[in-house]
Design an enzyme around this catalytic site. Sequence first.
Site, PDB file in Angstrom:
ATOM      1  N   ASP A  22       0.922  -0.977  -0.124  1.00  0.00           N
ATOM      2  CA  ASP A  22      -0.132   0.076  -0.084  1.00  0.00           C
ATOM      3  C   ASP A  22       0.702   1.282  -0.105  1.00  0.00           C
ATOM      4  O   ASP A  22       1.401   1.759   1.033  1.00  0.00           O
ATOM      5  CB  ASP A  22      -0.975  -0.125   1.365  1.00  0.00           C
ATOM      6  CG  ASP A  22      -1.743   1.120   1.294  1.00  0.00           C
ATOM      7  OD1 ASP A  22      -1.705   2.253   0.709  1.00  0.00           O
ATOM      8  OD2 ASP A  22      -2.957   0.809   2.039  1.00  0.00           O
ATOM      9  N   GLU A 118       0.597   1.900  13.590  1.00  0.00           N
ATOM     10  CA  GLU A 118      -0.235   1.882  12.459  1.00  0.00           C
ATOM     11  C   GLU A 118      -1.476   0.979  12.880  1.00  0.00           C
ATOM     12  O   GLU A 118      -1.579   0.010  12.788  1.00  0.00           O
ATOM     13  CB  GLU A 118       0.397   1.340  10.991  1.00  0.00           C
ATOM     14  CG  GLU A 118      -0.360   1.646   9.851  1.00  0.00           C
ATOM     15  CD  GLU A 118      -1.748   0.611   9.588  1.00  0.00           C
ATOM     16  OE1 GLU A 118      -2.598   1.105  10.279  1.00  0.00           O
ATOM     17  OE2 GLU A 118      -1.515  -0.075   8.765  1.00  0.00           O
ATOM     18  N   GLU A 127     -11.253  -3.285  14.366  1.00  0.00           N
ATOM     19  CA  GLU A 127     -10.124  -4.046  15.018  1.00  0.00           C
ATOM     20  C   GLU A 127      -9.798  -3.478  16.453  1.00  0.00           C
ATOM     21  O   GLU A 127      -9.237  -4.148  17.084  1.00  0.00           O
ATOM     22  CB  GLU A 127      -8.829  -4.135  14.041  1.00  0.00           C
ATOM     23  CG  GLU A 127      -8.932  -4.776  12.851  1.00  0.00           C
ATOM     24  CD  GLU A 127      -7.594  -4.905  12.122  1.00  0.00           C
ATOM     25  OE1 GLU A 127      -6.636  -4.898  12.560  1.00  0.00           O
ATOM     26  OE2 GLU A 127      -7.702  -5.088  10.878  1.00  0.00           O
ATOM     27  N   HIS A 267      -5.324   0.098   0.771  1.00  0.00           N
ATOM     28  CA  HIS A 267      -5.938  -1.113   1.234  1.00  0.00           C
ATOM     29  C   HIS A 267      -7.546  -0.755   2.130  1.00  0.00           C
ATOM     30  O   HIS A 267      -8.074  -1.837   2.238  1.00  0.00           O
ATOM     31  CB  HIS A 267      -4.931  -2.261   1.687  1.00  0.00           C
ATOM     32  CG  HIS A 267      -4.599  -1.596   3.402  1.00  0.00           C
ATOM     33  ND1 HIS A 267      -3.865  -0.629   3.917  1.00  0.00           N
ATOM     34  CD2 HIS A 267      -5.286  -2.439   4.232  1.00  0.00           C
ATOM     35  CE1 HIS A 267      -3.873  -0.820   5.126  1.00  0.00           C
ATOM     36  NE2 HIS A 267      -4.671  -1.607   5.514  1.00  0.00           N
TER      37      HIS A 267
END
Length: 343
Positions: A22, A118, A127, A267
């Site tokens: 990415d 990240e 998440e 992505h």
Amino acid sequence: MSTNTYFTEYENLEIHELMLKDRPRQAAYFEAILGNKELFKDKVVMDVGAGTGILSAFCAKAGARLVYAIEASNVATKVALDLIQDNGLTNVVKVINSRVEEFVLPTTAEKVDIIVSEWMGFYLLHEGMLDSVLYARDNFLKEDGLLFPSECTIFVAPCSVPSLYDDWNNVDGINMATFASKLRAQKSSKPSVLSVEPKDLLHEGVVFHWMNLLDVTVDELNCIEFKDVVALQKNGNHQGFCIWFEVRFPGDNSVVLSTSPEAPQTHWKQVVLVLPEEICENMEAREPVAFKICMKRSGDDARKYNLEVDQLDPETEEHPVPCPCHMTKCILTEAHLKMMDTS
């Protein structure tokens, strides 16, 4: 999803391949870290969820004195250790196979100057990894420390979704509109990750939520609600709501990583809340769309969120002032404000 399952999934190297390929993601972190070397020189850094260790390597090359590369999955021992060794950075980067919540600073060690991570997921919060970053902030970051990234914004805009509407009207000469309707009904129960074309946005987007990561709390992430009335900026079919995010990094070389349809594709793509049926076909520019979105952490899995959108009546909802929609009350308000400006 259990915590163990979550970390096991990240042992699949294809996930890391996707992220490493990415280019907007990679370029943003490279520029934010290597473009602000003065912030990293001789500093102690913590990389939360280090993965392959590439961000830790960036920090070391930017001049950090010590980097704690904390990774809970076995990628720490299977990949990150080799990456750090292959690049001659073992004297700076310490790879630690642990959840950050279980990490303990050496008794003689000082707190860290910078936390790099990240952590972003689909629609930013999927998440739930931001929870771990905030834990690290509260337990390991100096009072005047920095977070990379430091700010984040979620945007939302009404949009068309031709891949779930128009494209099914003629499939090799066959009308599959009924199939498409059932498909949308199925997809409307959860967010769809799609690449939205800029031409399919019916509005440039409004700020759904903004956070300064230095002071946001985990409790504030449990439920985020937003209500607004927006005036469409182009003609089109209103078939869903597009959600994207951007994050901003600190430093004089301020870098923004955006997942907007107008930005180079990442992505993360975009997330669309698909409407089971069109609210209105062929809507015109300046028509008002009133809506409320709720992003609430799932009770079954804290790493996931339930996203719900409610269509509201623009006749009864309060409009922003000024509002460029074509309703009479807003036209009169806009005219009154212009008269006051010229008086």
